[in-house]
Each structure stands twice: as C-alpha cells, then as structure tokens.
Design a protein around this motif. Structure first.
Motif, PDB file in Angstrom:
ATOM      1  N   ALA A 172      -8.022   1.712  -2.617  1.00 41.61           N
ATOM      2  CA  ALA A 172      -7.303   2.539  -1.649  1.00 41.61           C
ATOM      3  C   ALA A 172      -8.056   3.847  -1.389  1.00 41.61           C
ATOM      4  O   ALA A 172      -8.066   4.363  -0.264  1.00 41.61           O
ATOM      5  N   GLU A 173      -8.709   4.391  -2.423  1.00 45.26           N
ATOM      6  CA  GLU A 173      -9.488   5.614  -2.232  1.00 45.26           C
ATOM      7  C   GLU A 173     -10.680   5.370  -1.311  1.00 45.26           C
ATOM      8  O   GLU A 173     -11.040   6.224  -0.496  1.00 45.26           O
ATOM      9  N   LYS A 216      -6.925  -1.454  -7.658  1.00 43.48           N
ATOM     10  CA  LYS A 216      -6.256  -1.151  -6.384  1.00 43.48           C
ATOM     11  C   LYS A 216      -6.372   0.333  -6.028  1.00 43.48           C
ATOM     12  O   LYS A 216      -6.542   0.693  -4.869  1.00 43.48           O
ATOM     13  N   LYS A 217      -6.231   1.195  -7.040  1.00 41.22           N
ATOM     14  CA  LYS A 217      -6.292   2.637  -6.778  1.00 41.22           C
ATOM     15  C   LYS A 217      -7.649   3.012  -6.184  1.00 41.22           C
ATOM     16  O   LYS A 217      -7.718   3.739  -5.180  1.00 41.22           O
ATOM     17  N   SER A 255      -7.002  -4.076   4.049  1.00 39.31           N
ATOM     18  CA  SER A 255      -5.996  -4.369   3.031  1.00 39.31           C
ATOM     19  C   SER A 255      -6.644  -4.398   1.659  1.00 39.31           C
ATOM     20  O   SER A 255      -7.874  -4.434   1.527  1.00 39.31           O
ATOM     21  N   VAL A 256      -5.799  -4.417   0.631  1.00 44.59           N
ATOM     22  CA  VAL A 256      -6.267  -4.544  -0.751  1.00 44.59           C
ATOM     23  C   VAL A 256      -5.670  -5.810  -1.341  1.00 44.59           C
ATOM     24  O   VAL A 256      -4.472  -6.077  -1.189  1.00 44.59           O
ATOM     25  N   ASP A 267      -9.362   5.251   2.191  1.00 46.51           N
ATOM     26  CA  ASP A 267      -9.106   6.624   2.651  1.00 46.51           C
ATOM     27  C   ASP A 267     -10.402   7.298   3.092  1.00 46.51           C
ATOM     28  O   ASP A 267     -10.443   7.988   4.120  1.00 46.51           O
ATOM     29  N   LEU A 295       0.797  -1.233   0.000  1.00 38.72           N
ATOM     30  CA  LEU A 295       0.000   0.000   0.000  1.00 38.72           C
ATOM     31  C   LEU A 295       0.826   1.278   0.000  1.00 38.72           C
ATOM     32  O   LEU A 295       0.261   2.379  -0.020  1.00 38.72           O
ATOM     33  N   LEU A 298      -0.062   3.590  -2.722  1.00 42.72           N
ATOM     34  CA  LEU A 298      -1.496   3.714  -2.984  1.00 42.72           C
ATOM     35  C   LEU A 298      -2.199   4.654  -2.004  1.00 42.72           C
ATOM     36  O   LEU A 298      -3.226   5.245  -2.339  1.00 42.72           O
ATOM     37  N   LEU A 299      -1.655   4.775  -0.809  1.00 39.59           N
ATOM     38  CA  LEU A 299      -2.349   5.550   0.218  1.00 39.59           C
ATOM     39  C   LEU A 299      -1.953   7.024   0.169  1.00 39.59           C
ATOM     40  O   LEU A 299      -0.800   7.357  -0.093  1.00 39.59           O
TER      41      LEU A 299
END
Length: 427
Positions: free
Chosen positions: A323-324, A319-320, A311-312, A327, A110, A113-114
């Motif tokens: 992660a959004e 994945k993007k 987790s992803v 968030d 991550l 990605l974060l």
C-alpha cells in the motif's frame, strides 16, 4: 480451503528450500514486492519503470520488482495466480474486472491500508468503481471518457456548430450534424461497435439510462426504459434510416476505423480519449483533427467509465508495504506522469490541476473538462454481468444496430433473457 492451501504451501516451502516462510523476504530482512503492470504503450511502460526505479533508490529495505502483464489475458492469468498462491503483491487491472476477485476473497480490503491523503485526493464517485460490499479493493487512478474524434477541416468547411464541454451537442443535434456531413460515399460518423455493450451503457448515462435497477434487498433487475433507448436508437437510425453512419464499422474495433478516418471516409469517430496517441503516431502529415465532447442528454455529459486500478493481493505477506508503494506511485506528480504516458486522465484532483493536462495541445483541456462528469460504469457491481453481456446483450445490440431486429425486440431480449441470467447469480 484457502487456509489449508496456504498451510500446505508453507510446509512445502520449509521442507524443500528451507526458506523462512516470510514470502518476499530475505535472510537480512529485505522485502521484495512483485508489481504486475499492464502498461503497454512505450511511454507508459517507461513511466512505470522509472517510478519503480525511483522507489527502489529511496527504499533500500523494500525492493519492487516490475513484472510485465498483458490486458489480453489478465483475468485468466490472475485467476490462475490466485489459485496457485503465486499472485503478484501489487496488481494493475481495471475496475470492471475486480468484482469476482473481490467477492472471491483474492484482493485485500484497502480501507485501513491507504493513507488519508490518497483517500481524500480521489473523488467519492471514483471510489465507487472499486467498492464491493463494504470493502474497497482497488485504487482507481486512470480513466478516459469516450469522445468524438473529428476531422477538423471537414467540420469547419461544413459550417456546423462546433460543440464544446460547456455547450455540447444534444443527441438529436448530433444526429442532424452527422446527416449534414454525409453524402457522396462519405459518412458523418463511424461507430466502432465490435464490443457494443459497455459503449452503449456508458453513453446512456447521459440520457438518464440506468438499465440495471437494484431493490432494497440488493437484487438487480434489468429494465429497458425510455431513457435507455435514446443512445441505441440514435446509432440504429444513423446506420439504417439516415445512412449517415457506416454499417461496415459496426463490427470493427476503434483502431480499425482509423485508416478510413484518415482517408476522409468518416467525419467523426467515437473513441476513447487515449486514442489520441495512435492518431498522433499514425495520421498522415497535415491531417487536421480535434476532440469534441460526446453528445449530452437529460443528465448532461455524464458517462460511465471503468478506471484502471491498483490492488493488493490478499495473500501478500506485505500488504502494508504494498500500500505504501501504491501511495508513492499515485502521488500527484507521479499520477500526472502515468496519465501522460497513457494519454488518459488521472482520477486524483491534485493531478488534474497540472498545467500539462490542461493545455490545448492534443486537446488535453477538452478531456480534462469532462473529468467531473465521469461515473462508475452501470454494470460494474452486477454479478453475472459478463454472462449477460456475452450471451444476451452483445448479440441483441449487434442485431439491433444492423437492423435485423427492432427496438421492442431489443428491449424484450435484454429484459426477459437477461433477467433469467442474472437470477442464477442472485439465488
């Protein structure tokens, strides 16, 4: 192997259903993410579902589908899902369950990605719980210290000093108080140690216990030293010498001790902070209870925790976007809602400032005061720990606490038998 499997799945998908191969996508470009949540308490499930609904209302191109999982079967269920290429895009789990998945290549790293906001909001010592090798494979977002749930009326009437996070009991003082509160068929404390290993190791951080020692090559060795013995010896002596702790609760889980606690059989029960919800729901009317910090040792109130994580999946084609969503779910105001739903503490520093988590009602403030002392559980990154725990440490601690073996034999078994197990994972 994983590449061949993915190619096979993709070809079958194209041949059988004529899909585009853009997993979770649709002909109009709309993306669907599957979020497997392990929330189980009514308030927690409601908070998660509401947040998913709010995301979907504001993100028409990325829909999140809520999938209900279970803590009881999550490891095996995820392993099967990973192997079958059907893992959810966003995975709710606990940090102590992530090591094998991270090292196995099932979870996405991550780090890239974060957003910086989320990275900066969670303290470094919390990120250490989900860092394996060079990567970060989960976002720690909820955690709970182990505390003492006490019969407040009993404590007041006894005249013992009431500990606070600023002035906690030492382990020696805790033993003395437990003995003072005992007598006439009642006990000062009930230790629910059906699963004795993590509780013992996590609390032993307060006395400087490490148990697992890593050398320069990264290899781990078990060494049972004086600092590791303080907590287990306290429990052993309370049960077998002072008779201030009930021997019958050693084989119980936390919930099993509550009827005896409500019935006035035990003055204190060491439990996770989230047990407050069960107490609020189940305690008889008028039952007066309070939260006390766990005893402190040479390292103060430090104790180990295994936070809940998000987790992803490495196989997720989005994945993007996943992660959004994480968030969004972990914005400070939303992290507070999740924490209140689970009666736990958020890891985020902004969320921890929320007045709702600092009230004296249900002793939220006592738990919040302990947040800065929580560290990564000692065994989290140790490969082979589950086998060491099940085959060596659990029976050894159970026999020691029951009085069947002495402290020297406990140490010998943890070290000698334990290092044989760990060595197989470090060749």
């Amino acid at each position: 192997m994983r590449t061949r499997r993915l190619v096979t799945i993709l070809l079958l998908c194209l041949l059988v259903s004529g899909c585009t191969g853009d997993g979770g996508g649709s002909a109009d470009g709309r993306i669907t993410l599957r979020f497997q949540s392990l929330a189980w308490q009514e308030e927690s499930v409601a908070a998660n579902r509401e947040l998913v609904k709010e995301w979907n209302a504001t993100h028409p191109d990325v829909e999140v589908e809520y999938v209900q999982g279970s803590w009881d079967s999550v490891h095996d269920q995820l392993l099967t899902s990973f192997e079958g290429g059907e893992a959810p895009d966003i995975i709710h789990d606990a940090s102590d369950d992530l090591a094998d998945f991270a090292y196995g290549g099932y979870l996405a790293d991550l780090r890239e990605l974060l957003p910086e906001r989320l990275k900066a909001d969670i303290p470094r010592h919390s990120w250490e719980t989900t860092t394996f090798g060079d990567g970060i494979y989960g976002v720690p977002f909820l955690q709970e210290p182990r505390v003492l749930i006490a019969n407040a009326k009993w404590l007041r009437e006894s005249g013992v000093r009431i500990p606070t996070p600023e002035d906690p009991w030492t382990w020696e003082e805790f033993r003395e108080v437990a003995e003072e509160l005992s007598g006439d068929g009642k006990y000062g404390v009930a230790w629910p140690l059906k699963e004795p290993v993590s509780a013992t190791l996590n609390l032993s951080l307060s006395t400087g216990g490490q148990l697992f020692h890593r050398d320069e090559d990264g290899k781990v060795e078990v060494r049972f030293e004086a600092a590791d013995a303080v907590v287990p010896k306290t429990v052993h002596d309370e049960v077998n010498t002072d008779e201030s702790a009930s021997s019958t609760t050693l084989g119980m889980g936390g919930s099993d001790t509550l009827p005896g606690f409500f019935g006035g059989r035990y003055a204190m029960v060491p439990l996770g902070f989230s047990y407050r919800q069960q107490i609020v729901q189940q305690a008889p009317e008028g039952f007066d209870w309070q939260v006390l910090p766990a005893p402190a040792g040479a390292d103060g109130l430090t104790q180990g925790v295994s936070p809940q994580t998000l987790s992803v999946a490495e196989d997720s084609p989005h994945k993007k976007e996943a992660a959004e969503f994480i968030d969004f779910l972990l914005r400070p105001e939303n992290m507070v809602r999740l924490a209140l739903g689970d009666w736990m503490l958020p890891t985020g520093t902004e969320a921890l400032k929320d007045p709702a988590l600092r009230t004296t009602e249900y002793d939220w403030a006592t738990g919040t005061a302990l947040a800065a002392h929580l560290r990564s559980a000692p065994a989290q990154s140790v490969r082979g720990y589950p086998e060491w725990k099940d085959k060596v440490a659990t029976p050894a601690f159970q026999e020691y606490y029951s009085g069947a073996i002495d402290l020297a034999e406990l140490g010998e078994r943890l070290e000698k038998d334990g290092n044989l197990v760990l060595a197989r994972y470090q060749r």
